[in-house]
Motif scaffolding. Structure first.
Motif, PDB file in Angstrom:
ATOM      1  N   LEU A 214      -4.562  -5.322  -4.116  1.00  0.00           N
ATOM      2  CA  LEU A 214      -4.909  -5.120  -2.715  1.00  0.00           C
ATOM      3  C   LEU A 214      -6.401  -5.343  -2.473  1.00  0.00           C
ATOM      4  CD1 LEU A 214      -2.752  -1.964  -1.897  1.00  0.00           C
ATOM      5  CD2 LEU A 214      -2.531  -4.217  -0.850  1.00  0.00           C
ATOM      6  N   VAL A 215      -7.236  -4.805  -3.356  1.00  0.00           N
ATOM      7  CA  VAL A 215      -8.683  -4.975  -3.185  1.00  0.00           C
ATOM      8  C   VAL A 215      -9.070  -6.448  -3.248  1.00  0.00           C
ATOM      9  CG1 VAL A 215     -10.925  -4.514  -4.249  1.00  0.00           C
ATOM     10  CG2 VAL A 215      -9.257  -2.670  -4.017  1.00  0.00           C
ATOM     11  N   ALA A 216      -8.489  -7.173  -4.216  1.00  0.00           N
ATOM     12  CA  ALA A 216      -8.840  -8.585  -4.376  1.00  0.00           C
ATOM     13  C   ALA A 216      -8.445  -9.399  -3.153  1.00  0.00           C
ATOM     14  CB  ALA A 216      -8.169  -9.138  -5.632  1.00  0.00           C
ATOM     15  N   PHE A 217      -7.241  -9.203  -2.626  1.00  0.00           N
ATOM     16  CA  PHE A 217      -6.787 -10.024  -1.508  1.00  0.00           C
ATOM     17  C   PHE A 217      -7.403  -9.574  -0.184  1.00  0.00           C
ATOM     18  CE2 PHE A 217      -3.805 -11.563  -4.570  1.00  0.00           C
ATOM     19  CZ  PHE A 217      -3.488 -12.836  -4.137  1.00  0.00           C
TER      20      PHE A 217
ATOM     21  N   ALA B 103      -7.058 -12.500   2.566  1.00  0.00           N
ATOM     22  CA  ALA B 103      -5.685 -12.988   2.597  1.00  0.00           C
ATOM     23  C   ALA B 103      -4.700 -11.918   3.028  1.00  0.00           C
ATOM     24  CB  ALA B 103      -5.285 -13.523   1.221  1.00  0.00           C
ATOM     25  N   VAL B 104      -5.141 -10.683   3.148  1.00  0.00           N
ATOM     26  CA  VAL B 104      -4.269  -9.581   3.563  1.00  0.00           C
ATOM     27  C   VAL B 104      -4.894  -8.896   4.772  1.00  0.00           C
ATOM     28  CG1 VAL B 104      -3.240  -7.394   2.912  1.00  0.00           C
ATOM     29  CG2 VAL B 104      -3.401  -9.212   1.236  1.00  0.00           C
TER      30      VAL B 104
ATOM     31  N   LEU C 260      -2.891  -1.512 -11.059  1.00  0.00           N
ATOM     32  CA  LEU C 260      -2.835  -2.960 -10.874  1.00  0.00           C
ATOM     33  C   LEU C 260      -2.543  -3.333  -9.418  1.00  0.00           C
ATOM     34  CD1 LEU C 260      -0.952  -4.026 -14.131  1.00  0.00           C
ATOM     35  CD2 LEU C 260      -3.413  -3.963 -13.687  1.00  0.00           C
ATOM     36  N   LEU C 261      -1.700  -2.547  -8.742  1.00  0.00           N
ATOM     37  CA  LEU C 261      -1.472  -2.807  -7.317  1.00  0.00           C
ATOM     38  C   LEU C 261      -2.739  -2.565  -6.505  1.00  0.00           C
ATOM     39  CD1 LEU C 261       2.084  -1.321  -6.591  1.00  0.00           C
ATOM     40  CD2 LEU C 261       1.408  -3.722  -6.568  1.00  0.00           C
ATOM     41  N   ALA C 262      -3.498  -1.535  -6.864  1.00  0.00           N
ATOM     42  CA  ALA C 262      -4.759  -1.285  -6.157  1.00  0.00           C
ATOM     43  C   ALA C 262      -5.733  -2.445  -6.357  1.00  0.00           C
ATOM     44  CB  ALA C 262      -5.375   0.025  -6.655  1.00  0.00           C
TER      45      ALA C 262
ATOM     46  N   ALA D 264       0.830  -1.211   0.000  1.00  0.00           N
ATOM     47  CA  ALA D 264       0.000   0.000   0.000  1.00  0.00           C
ATOM     48  C   ALA D 264       0.867   1.265   0.000  1.00  0.00           C
ATOM     49  CB  ALA D 264      -0.930  -0.005   1.210  1.00  0.00           C
ATOM     50  N   ALA D 265       1.942   1.266   0.797  1.00  0.00           N
ATOM     51  CA  ALA D 265       2.836   2.433   0.818  1.00  0.00           C
ATOM     52  C   ALA D 265       3.525   2.622  -0.522  1.00  0.00           C
ATOM     53  CB  ALA D 265       3.871   2.265   1.936  1.00  0.00           C
ATOM     54  N   THR D 266       3.946   1.512  -1.138  1.00  0.00           N
ATOM     55  CA  THR D 266       4.564   1.602  -2.456  1.00  0.00           C
ATOM     56  C   THR D 266       3.594   2.171  -3.481  1.00  0.00           C
ATOM     57  OG1 THR D 266       5.947  -0.316  -1.934  1.00  0.00           O
ATOM     58  CG2 THR D 266       5.719   0.282  -4.255  1.00  0.00           C
TER      59      THR D 266
END
Length: 725
Positions: free
Chosen positions: A716-719, A724-725, A711-713, A473-475
């Motif tokens: 994060l939303v999916a996991f 899983a996160v 794509l990172l967002a 998330a920070a990245t």
């Protein structure tokens, strides 16, 4: 520890070869040693020397001679050869020590099908004579390999640079020819055209840089134009520029019209640019399909197979980690580098010209007024010593005057970017998007410390699981800040560049109607040119307040900071100096700008399809990874737990989880470890896919940062959704 002293010395010598890159005194010392040892040898073979000099000229190596470069190459090869010989002995000794475990132990540790490999353990039992021969062979092999590799790499590097320059020359040659044609069309003499081109080589790119070598030959050594152009045709790495130089020399030699020849060449290169654009887009399409197949679907298939094998047969977690943490990033890095090398200089994103990045606030310290100085600003009072009088002293000693002035300039240069950032933070961030990292990175670190720490002690998987989500998330936050600043600046330049052809067309129409250049600028500034309107009105105010048209246009160029505008302003200002009738020149500049904009727009439209394909392929990757986490692994885990029931009998009459079933090989499954690995795999794939999307779609990895954030967002939303996160 004294037995490791030769190894330490060898490694230190290898590391010392990098000192010339950061220290001038070390660079001078290495050069002196190289010339003393090999300076006479490198000039003995005339044919070899001539070939190596041609390679250096093609690569445009500046600041060194063939004798220095060749001598340093031999010195590097010799030093690495000797150091490699020493390292080879220790490497062989380390291998023998590692094999000193016994042949029987190795056979027990290996499967039956490959247990023959255990014979290598016999190397540890060699006698003294054979051991000496083995160490000598290994030492000679490693030493000669490093020496030969260093020698070949130094010269191959020149070939690679020459290839890259050839691509850049071919890409910038059409606009360079357009510049020469426009100036000759305005009535400027050909020698002056060449001089003007050399003055604007930072604007027109590598083709202008290559032709400026001919200008320096003519001006510094008195070489005639024909000979200088023929030398360019022999030394340039570009076949197109070689043909152009030869043909131009023939035209000059026969007395034909240079303007007509340049007109024909301009039309030819415009047609070739369109054909190359088609080939380039087809090549990018192939690369996009290859990436989706090999680096998205391939790793997904491999990960799925390894997960299945690891769950039902034997542990494959180490191999999975190698694929996720090393295989995918390294393969993607190699793909990006290869695509960049193949497509370099063709259809890529342009960079802002160096001349447009000059600091307009930089004062003159020598009494010479710069072109960037404001009207009435005459700079500092001219002084023979280059400094200013010290305060409180009418005639200070010369040494003190020099020291004080240099110290002031040093401090001023150090703090210039700070002053600019404080004075106009928004403009500074848009011009240099990396500036936003000064704020984004500390904010991300503080957020990471607040939300991820302290970490509760536990297994490594549990501890990593507490911080990997906040780190991703920070990245994403840091990259989002950079992407926003970068995209704002780029879209601003893009909007301005879309109006440049219309601006030049209208300026040409007004000028051809009989209006002077000053009046043409005033008339065009009153029209609506969308994003360029406000800057043109400021240009009109500059003219109204007494600035000449050339100075006002150069200020417009500095405000806009666009390569297309830089080329247009360079062409117009030089044409104004040659003739007041600049209408035809403006038409040429408008045609060149419109052609460049059209090709760039076509590329974005064509690559949009493959950008969507990359997004869909990532979503498929993410969906399958999520399905493995949500459905497959829990099902396998429950199948391996006795007494779960509800399972269908297998083909052999057994029941999964019972005797004779496939679940007999299922042991304890570390679900958290798999889910963590899947999250990391999806995050790494998001970064890789985003960067490749920017590289293929818009020609630069920096353009892929916004795709990485998206794509990172999604990851994060999916996991988070599946827990899983």
């Amino acid at each position: 520890m004294i037995e490791y002293l030769p190894l330490a010395v060898a490694v230190a010598v290898c590391l010392a070869l990098a000192l010339p890159l950061v220290d001038d005194r070390a660079d001078l010392f290495v050069t002196r040693v190289a010339l003393s040892a090999f300076g006479d040898y490198v000039g003995e073979d005339e044919a070899r020397r001539r070939a190596q000099r041609d390679r250096m000229r093609a690569a445009h190596v500046a600041g060194t001679t063939h004798r220095v470069y060749a001598s340093r190459t031999l010195l590097y090869a010799a030093v690495l050869g000797v150091a490699g010989s020493v390292i080879g002995v220790y490497a062989a000794a380390g291998l023998l020590a590692a094999l000193d475990v016994g042949e029987a132990a190795i056979r027990e540790a290996l499967p039956a099908s490959v247990e023959f490999v255990a014979v290598v353990a016999r190397l540890a039992d060699l006698g003294l004579g054979r051991l000496f021969v083995l160490l000598a062979v290994v030492s000679a092999t490693v030493g000669s390999g490093l020496a030969l590799g260093a020698y070949v790499a130094r010269w191959r590097l020149l070939d690679q640079r020459a290839y890259a320059r050839a691509a850049e020359i071919d890409a910038t040659l059409p606009r360079t020819v357009a510049f020469m044609y426009a100036l000759s069309r305005s009535g400027m003499a050909f020698p002056r055209v060449m001089d003007t081109l050399a003055e604007n080589e930072s604007v027109y790119g590598e083709a202008a840089t290559e032709l400026s070598v001919a200008v320096r030959d003519m001006n510094a050594f008195g070489t005639d134009a024909l000979t200088a152009l023929q030398r360019i045709s022999r030394r340039t790495p570009s076949d197109d520029l070689a043909d152009f130089s030869e043909n131009l020399a023939s035209v000059l030699g026969t007395g034909q019209s240079v303007s007509a020849f340049l007109d024909d060449q301009y039309e030819r290169y415009q047609a070739e640019a369109e054909a190359k654009q088609e080939q380039y887009l087809e090549l990018l399409s192939t690369f996009a399909e290859a990436y989706v197949t090999a680096l998205v679907a391939g790793p997904l298939f491999f990960i799925t197979i390894l997960v299945v094998i690891g769950l039902v047969l034997q542990d494959t977690m180490p191999l999975l980690r190698v694929v996720v943490y090393l295989g995918v990033p390294l393969a993607t890095f190699g793909f990006v580098v290869y695509v960049d090398s193949v497509t370099q200089g063709v259809g890529g994103t342009e960079t802002v010209a160096a001349s447009s990045l000059d600091d307009p606030d930089t004062p003159s310290v020598t009494g010479v007024r710069h072109a960037t100085d404001e009207p009435g600003d005459r700079g500092d009072t001219a002084r023979f010593d280059g400094g200013a009088a010290a305060e409180g002293s009418a005639n200070p000693p010369p040494a003190d005057r020099w020291t004080e002035s240099r110290e002031r300039l040093r401090v001023y240069d150090r703090l210039r970017w700070v002053r600019r950032l404080i004075a106009s933070p928004a403009e500074t961030v848009l011009a240099s998007p990396q500036t936003v990292l000064l704020v984004a990175v500390p904010v991300a670190v503080v957020g990471l410390l607040v939300f991820a720490f302290p970490v509760t002690l536990g297994t490594p998987v549990e501890m990593v699981g507490q911080i990997d989500g906040p780190i991703v998330a920070a990245t994403a936050f840091v990259l989002a800040a950079y992407a926003v600043a970068y995209e704002f600046g780029k879209r601003r330049v893009r909007r301005i560049e879309s109006a440049v052809p219309d601006f030049l067309d209208r300026l040409a129409s007004v000028n051809e109607a009989g209006t002077a250049v000053v009046g043409s600028v005033r008339r065009v500034a009153d029209s609506n040119l969308e994003a360029l309107t406000e800057d043109l009105r400021r240009t009109r105010r500059d003219v109204d307040w007494g600035a000449d048209v050339s100075t006002a246009l150069r200020r417009l160029e500095r405000r806009v900071r666009s390569p297309m505008m830089s080329r247009a302003v360079a062409l117009v200002t030089n044409a104004i100096r040659a003739s007041g009738d600049v209408g035809p020149v403006l038409r040429i500049a408008a045609d060149e700008s419109r052609a460049t904009w059209s090709l760039r727009r076509e590329r974005r439209q064509v690559m949009l399809t493959y950008l969507i394909v990359i997004y869909i392929s990532f979503l498929v990757f993410l969906g399958i990874i999520a399905a493995l986490s949500v459905s497959f692994i829990p099902a396998i885990e429950s199948a391996g737990v006795p007494g779960t029931g509800g399972s269908l009998p297998d083909a052999g009459g057994g029941v999964p989880g019972g005797p004779g079933g496939i679940a007999d090989g299922i042991g304890d499954i570390d679900v958290d470890a798999y889910e963590q690995l899947f999250f990391h795999a999806a995050s790494i794939q998001a970064v890789c896919s985003g960067l490749v999307a920017g590289q293929l779609g818009e020609g630069s990895v920096r353009d892929g940062v916004k795709h990485v954030v998206v794509l990172l967002a999604l990851t994060l939303v999916a996991f988070v959704a599946i827990g899983a996160v």
